[in-house]
Design an enzyme around this catalytic site. Structure first.
Site, PDB file in Angstrom:
ATOM      1  N   GLY A   1       0.839  -1.187   0.000  1.00 56.16           N
ATOM      2  CA  GLY A   1       0.000   0.000   0.000  1.00 56.16           C
ATOM      3  C   GLY A   1       0.873   1.236   0.000  1.00 56.16           C
TER       4      GLY A   1
ATOM      5  N   HIS B   1      -3.098   0.933   8.570  1.00 52.67           N
ATOM      6  CA  HIS B   1      -1.739   1.437   8.356  1.00 52.67           C
ATOM      7  C   HIS B   1      -1.750   2.580   7.330  1.00 52.67           C
ATOM      8  CE1 HIS B   1       2.761   0.732   7.716  1.00 52.67           C
ATOM      9  NE2 HIS B   1       2.436   1.560   6.733  1.00 52.67           N
ATOM     10  N   GLU B   2      -2.411   2.351   6.193  1.00 54.83           N
ATOM     11  CA  GLU B   2      -2.390   3.368   5.139  1.00 54.83           C
ATOM     12  C   GLU B   2      -3.146   4.626   5.556  1.00 54.83           C
ATOM     13  OE1 GLU B   2      -0.267   3.023   2.941  1.00 54.83           O
ATOM     14  OE2 GLU B   2       0.084   0.898   3.295  1.00 54.83           O
TER      15      GLU B   2
ATOM     16  N   CYS C   1       7.086  -0.627   6.665  1.00 58.18           N
ATOM     17  CA  CYS C   1       6.575   0.579   5.992  1.00 58.18           C
ATOM     18  C   CYS C   1       7.660   1.056   5.028  1.00 58.18           C
ATOM     19  CB  CYS C   1       6.259   1.655   7.024  1.00 58.18           C
ATOM     20  SG  CYS C   1       5.705   3.212   6.294  1.00 58.18           S
ATOM     21  N   LEU C   2       7.259   1.444   3.837  1.00 58.33           N
ATOM     22  CA  LEU C   2       8.238   1.903   2.851  1.00 58.33           C
ATOM     23  C   LEU C   2       8.933   3.194   3.285  1.00 58.33           C
ATOM     24  CD1 LEU C   2       6.179   1.159  -0.380  1.00 58.33           C
ATOM     25  CD2 LEU C   2       8.174  -0.105   0.433  1.00 58.33           C
TER      26      LEU C   2
ATOM     27  N   GLN D   1       3.295   9.825   1.331  1.00 54.20           N
ATOM     28  CA  GLN D   1       4.574   9.150   1.121  1.00 54.20           C
ATOM     29  C   GLN D   1       5.259   9.530  -0.187  1.00 54.20           C
ATOM     30  OE1 GLN D   1       2.752   5.152   2.196  1.00 54.20           O
ATOM     31  NE2 GLN D   1       4.821   4.868   2.971  1.00 54.20           N
TER      32      GLN D   1
ATOM     33  N   HIS E   1      -1.265   7.063   7.728  1.00 51.47           N
ATOM     34  CA  HIS E   1      -0.372   7.986   7.015  1.00 51.47           C
ATOM     35  C   HIS E   1      -1.063   9.320   6.721  1.00 51.47           C
ATOM     36  CE1 HIS E   1       3.312   5.774   6.199  1.00 51.47           C
ATOM     37  NE2 HIS E   1       2.656   4.720   5.775  1.00 51.47           N
TER      38      HIS E   1
HETATM   39 ZN    ZN Z   1       3.544   2.886   5.584  1.00 49.45          ZN
END
Ligand code: ZN
Length: 190
Positions: free
Chosen positions: A49, A143-144, A102-103, A54, A147
């Site tokens: 995701g 999670h998404e 997480c990226l 991000q 953000h």
């Molecule tokens: Zn993340």
């Protein structure tokens, strides 16, 4: 195809609240381009995701997709989902501990997530959705959407001893986590 730079923890844009997208703006070329960039960037990074923060854009849109990803063999598939102005609402008190990456963050950690949530959002055509999602998929939604409120996994981790770099997760924690979570996935079906 446009792969944009993924912002990393320390970049202030990850800590700001993203703004709602007006329904009249969903069809606009810049909104549609943002969605395409999110999809391209998520796929390029093999992520499950990605939220607009991000890639440095403070708009409330996230994308999710889980295929047969070797990075997450335990994750149930999620078809490509584009969620504009998503709202996540827990349906009960049931929680599950999920080891998340997480990226935008170099470490993984164990995060408590709601197991059963209701999600409401608009897709890229402006169509309203109102769905119930469970298990690891519900965790991905939480999670998404975190953000979009400037919240990262480092804020959600309760036991800081669970922080682990990716390589160390593979060596020391992956097996036990995958075993526990696979049982959970079998039970919840998602
Ligand atoms: Zn993340």
């Amino acid at each position: 195809m446009t792969v944009r730079t993924i912002r990393r923890i320390g970049d202030p844009v990850l800590r700001r609240r993203a703004s709602e997208i007006d329904v009249s703006e969903i069809g606009a070329p810049d909104t549609q381009q943002l969605i395409d960039d999110l999809i391209d960037t998520m796929r390029d990074a093999n992520g499950a995701g990605l939220a607009a923060n991000q890639i440095g854009t403070l708009k409330r849109v996230v994308v999710m997709e889980v295929g047969d990803n070797p990075r997450y063999p335990y994750k149930p598939n999620i078809p490509l989902t584009i969620a504009i102005n998503p709202v996540v609402e827990p349906l009960d008190e049931e929680m599950v501990d999920i080891n998340e990456g997480c990226l935008s963050v170099p470490v993984r950690g164990v995060v408590p997530r709601h197991v059963n949530v209701r999600v409401r959002y608009l897709d890229r055509d402006g169509v309203e959705h109102d769905e119930v999602t469970r298990g690891l998929t519900a965790g991905t939604w939480q999670h998404e959407c975190d953000h979009l409120d400037g919240v990262l996994i480092v804020d959600r981790v309760v036991d800081t001893h669970t922080f682990s770099e990716w390589a160390e997760f593979e060596v020391f924690h992956r097996e036990a986590f995958v075993e526990r979570i696979s049982t959970f996935v079998e039970r919840t079906g998602s």
